[in-house]
Design a protein around this motif. Structure first.
Motif, short mmCIF file in Angstrom:
data_model
loop_
_atom_site.label_atom_id
_atom_site.label_comp_id
_atom_site.label_asym_id
_atom_site.label_seq_id
_atom_site.Cartn_x
_atom_site.Cartn_y
_atom_site.Cartn_z
N LYS A 19 0.82 -1.20 0.00
CA LYS A 19 0.00 0.00 0.00
C LYS A 19 0.86 1.26 0.00
O LYS A 19 0.55 2.24 -0.71
CB LYS A 19 -0.92 0.00 1.22
CG LYS A 19 -2.05 -1.02 1.17
CD LYS A 19 -2.87 -0.97 2.46
CE LYS A 19 -4.04 -1.93 2.41
NZ LYS A 19 -4.81 -1.91 3.70
N ALA A 20 1.93 1.25 0.77
CA ALA A 20 2.80 2.42 0.83
C ALA A 20 3.45 2.69 -0.52
O ALA A 20 3.59 3.85 -0.94
CB ALA A 20 3.86 2.23 1.91
N ASN A 21 3.85 1.63 -1.22
CA ASN A 21 4.46 1.80 -2.54
C ASN A 21 3.46 2.38 -3.54
O ASN A 21 3.78 3.27 -4.33
CB ASN A 21 4.99 0.46 -3.05
CG ASN A 21 6.19 -0.03 -2.27
OD1 ASN A 21 6.88 0.75 -1.61
ND2 ASN A 21 6.45 -1.32 -2.32
N ALA A 35 -0.84 11.97 -15.12
CA ALA A 35 -1.61 10.78 -14.72
C ALA A 35 -0.68 9.59 -14.54
O ALA A 35 0.43 9.55 -15.09
CB ALA A 35 -2.65 10.48 -15.79
N LEU A 36 -1.13 8.62 -13.77
CA LEU A 36 -0.39 7.38 -13.57
C LEU A 36 -1.15 6.23 -14.21
O LEU A 36 -2.34 6.05 -13.96
CB LEU A 36 -0.20 7.12 -12.08
CG LEU A 36 0.58 5.84 -11.72
CD1 LEU A 36 2.01 5.92 -12.21
CD2 LEU A 36 0.55 5.60 -10.21
N ARG A 37 -0.44 5.50 -15.05
CA ARG A 37 -1.00 4.28 -15.66
C ARG A 37 -0.06 3.12 -15.31
O ARG A 37 0.90 2.85 -16.03
CB ARG A 37 -1.12 4.44 -17.19
CG ARG A 37 -1.75 3.23 -17.87
CD ARG A 37 -1.77 3.37 -19.38
NE ARG A 37 -2.63 4.43 -19.83
CZ ARG A 37 -3.94 4.32 -20.05
NH1 ARG A 37 -4.53 3.17 -19.86
NH2 ARG A 37 -4.63 5.35 -20.47
N ILE A 48 -4.75 -6.35 -7.27
CA ILE A 48 -3.74 -5.30 -7.05
C ILE A 48 -3.94 -4.18 -8.07
O ILE A 48 -3.77 -3.00 -7.74
CB ILE A 48 -2.33 -5.88 -7.11
CG1 ILE A 48 -2.15 -6.90 -5.97
CG2 ILE A 48 -1.27 -4.78 -7.00
CD1 ILE A 48 -0.81 -7.61 -5.96
N ALA A 49 -4.34 -4.52 -9.29
CA ALA A 49 -4.66 -3.48 -10.27
C ALA A 49 -5.76 -2.56 -9.74
O ALA A 49 -5.71 -1.34 -9.88
CB ALA A 49 -5.08 -4.11 -11.59
N LYS A 50 -6.76 -3.15 -9.09
CA LYS A 50 -7.86 -2.34 -8.56
C LYS A 50 -7.39 -1.48 -7.39
O LYS A 50 -7.89 -0.36 -7.20
CB LYS A 50 -9.02 -3.26 -8.15
CG LYS A 50 -9.73 -3.86 -9.36
CD LYS A 50 -10.87 -4.77 -8.96
CE LYS A 50 -11.58 -5.32 -10.19
NZ LYS A 50 -12.69 -6.24 -9.85
N ALA A 55 -6.40 4.06 -5.84
CA ALA A 55 -5.48 5.08 -5.32
C ALA A 55 -5.38 6.29 -6.24
O ALA A 55 -4.79 7.31 -5.85
CB ALA A 55 -4.10 4.48 -5.10
N GLY A 56 -5.92 6.18 -7.47
CA GLY A 56 -5.91 7.34 -8.36
C GLY A 56 -5.40 7.10 -9.76
O GLY A 56 -5.41 8.02 -10.58
#
Length: 366
Positions: A19-21, A35-37, A48-50, A55-56
């Motif tokens: 989660k921290a990563n 944006a982050l992809r 994990i993808a979800k 997270a954004g």
């Protein structure tokens, strides 16, 4: 169940570190205004993808069509296949996927683009494509400048595709040994991709997306001027390759391989129950002198070598108390390759296994 009760070898992921990563890199992207992809080739796991999307993240990148199918089946929306799709069978699968998910495909040749266009026209749809340019890594990607313009002009008449973006991957960031060098790579990659996007706009293409980045340069997202999104994958778990690249610390590495000592054939040697069929032979040795992995809590042990089923540890005098049956956790050189070798991830909170995640994308390399 407790972690030490698991059958070995197996993948263990520390939930707090995971989660921290995810939060850390999302914050880097947010602060940079891009944006982050995330690239899911690392974890190949819809859950994990979800977490990344929650997270954004704006969408997901994948390496192969098979990974895209897995992610789409889990209900993930925006998917970039950052890999050329070539061949009749794959093109038919792509059309079925595009009928139920928002899919974009990278191309760097007329042949790949024309194949998508022809198949899409027959299916009555239009598939968005992004042209990949080579920022100096020397892998795939059309060369910027005249070759890019020539390819773009060839794509103009194709009706089954819509060229809406540019992407680049500056893998040479892994060869840099300083933050100055990595920052320079980040600036260069973004500048080159932005210039390619502008050249395409001048030819009449409605370029909206400029996609760049990787885990080693994610800390320099603020230098990626002109980029609209960053693709990074390994950051979720971390490994010794990312430690070497300065992208993560050992303490941030969330994934380890839990192994059992199965032999003590010499005072200075122990053998564990995982070799290349778990750790693979991918990547360079540990940057901190521990060989083909890092044994958590035992920094003086060298993970000396692997063959298929055996991992051989060299033990200094202070570590020769290891016994057959002892459990160890090893941070791998390259976590992405390890994930593709096993079926499940054991998610832990401290010493407790909280969830077992099936690696749905394992082996989906077609």
């Amino acid at each position: 169940m407790y972690k030490q009760e698991l059958d070995t070898p197996c993948i263990v992921v520390d939930l707090d570190k995971l989660k921290a990563n995810i939060d850390r890199v999302q914050r880097l992207a947010d602060e940079a205004g891009i944006a982050l992809r995330p690239h899911v080739k690392t974890h190949k796991t819809p859950q994990i993808a979800k977490m990344q999307l929650n997270a954004g993240a704006i969408g997901i990148a994948v390496a192969k069509l098979g990974e895209a199918e897995v992610i789409a089946e889990a209900g993930v929306g925006s998917i970039l296949i950052a890999y050329p799709i070539v061949g009749k069978t794959k093109l038919e699968r792509l059309m079925r996927l595009a009928s139920r998910a928002e899919v974009t495909v990278a191309v760097d040749s007329l042949e790949a683009a024309a194949g998508i266009s022809d198949t899409a026209l027959a299916a009555g749809i239009v598939v968005p494509v992004w042209i990949e340019v080579d920022p100096g890594y020397g892998r795939v990607g059309v060369q910027p400048g005249p070759m890019l313009v020539h390819l773009a002009q060839q794509l103009l008449p194709l009706k089954g595709i819509a060229v809406t973006g540019v992407l680049a991957f500056a893998g040479q960031s892994y060869d840099e040994d300083s933050d100055e060098g990595r920052s320079r790579v980040a600036r260069h990659e973004a500048a080159l991709a932005s210039e390619a996007a502008q050249a395409l706009r001048e030819l009449g293409f409605p370029i909206e997306s400029v996609s760049v980045g990787s885990t080693p340069v994610s800390r320099f997202a603020s230098n990626m001027k002109g980029a609209t999104e960053m693709r990074t994958g390994t950051y979720v778990f971390g490994d010794l390759t990312q430690v070497k690249a300065g992208a993560m610390s050992l303490e941030q590495c969330a994934l380890t391989v839990l192994v059992t000592v199965v032999s003590r054939p010499a005072s200075d040697r122990a053998v564990v129950d995982a070799g290349t069929k778990v750790f693979t032979s991918d990547g360079e040795d540990s940057p901190i002198g521990t060989g083909r992995g890092y044994v958590v809590g035992h920094p003086a042990i060298e993970v000396a070598w692997f063959n298929e089923e055996h991992g051989v540890l060299h033990l200094p005098p202070e570590e020769r108390g290891l016994k057959v049956g002892d459990r160890l956790e090893i941070v791998p050189v390259h976590c992405c390759a390890v994930v593709n070798m096993l079926d499940v991830i054991h998610q832990t909170d401290g010493d407790t296994v909280t969830e077992v995640l099936t690696i749905e994308g394992r082996g989906r390399v077609r």
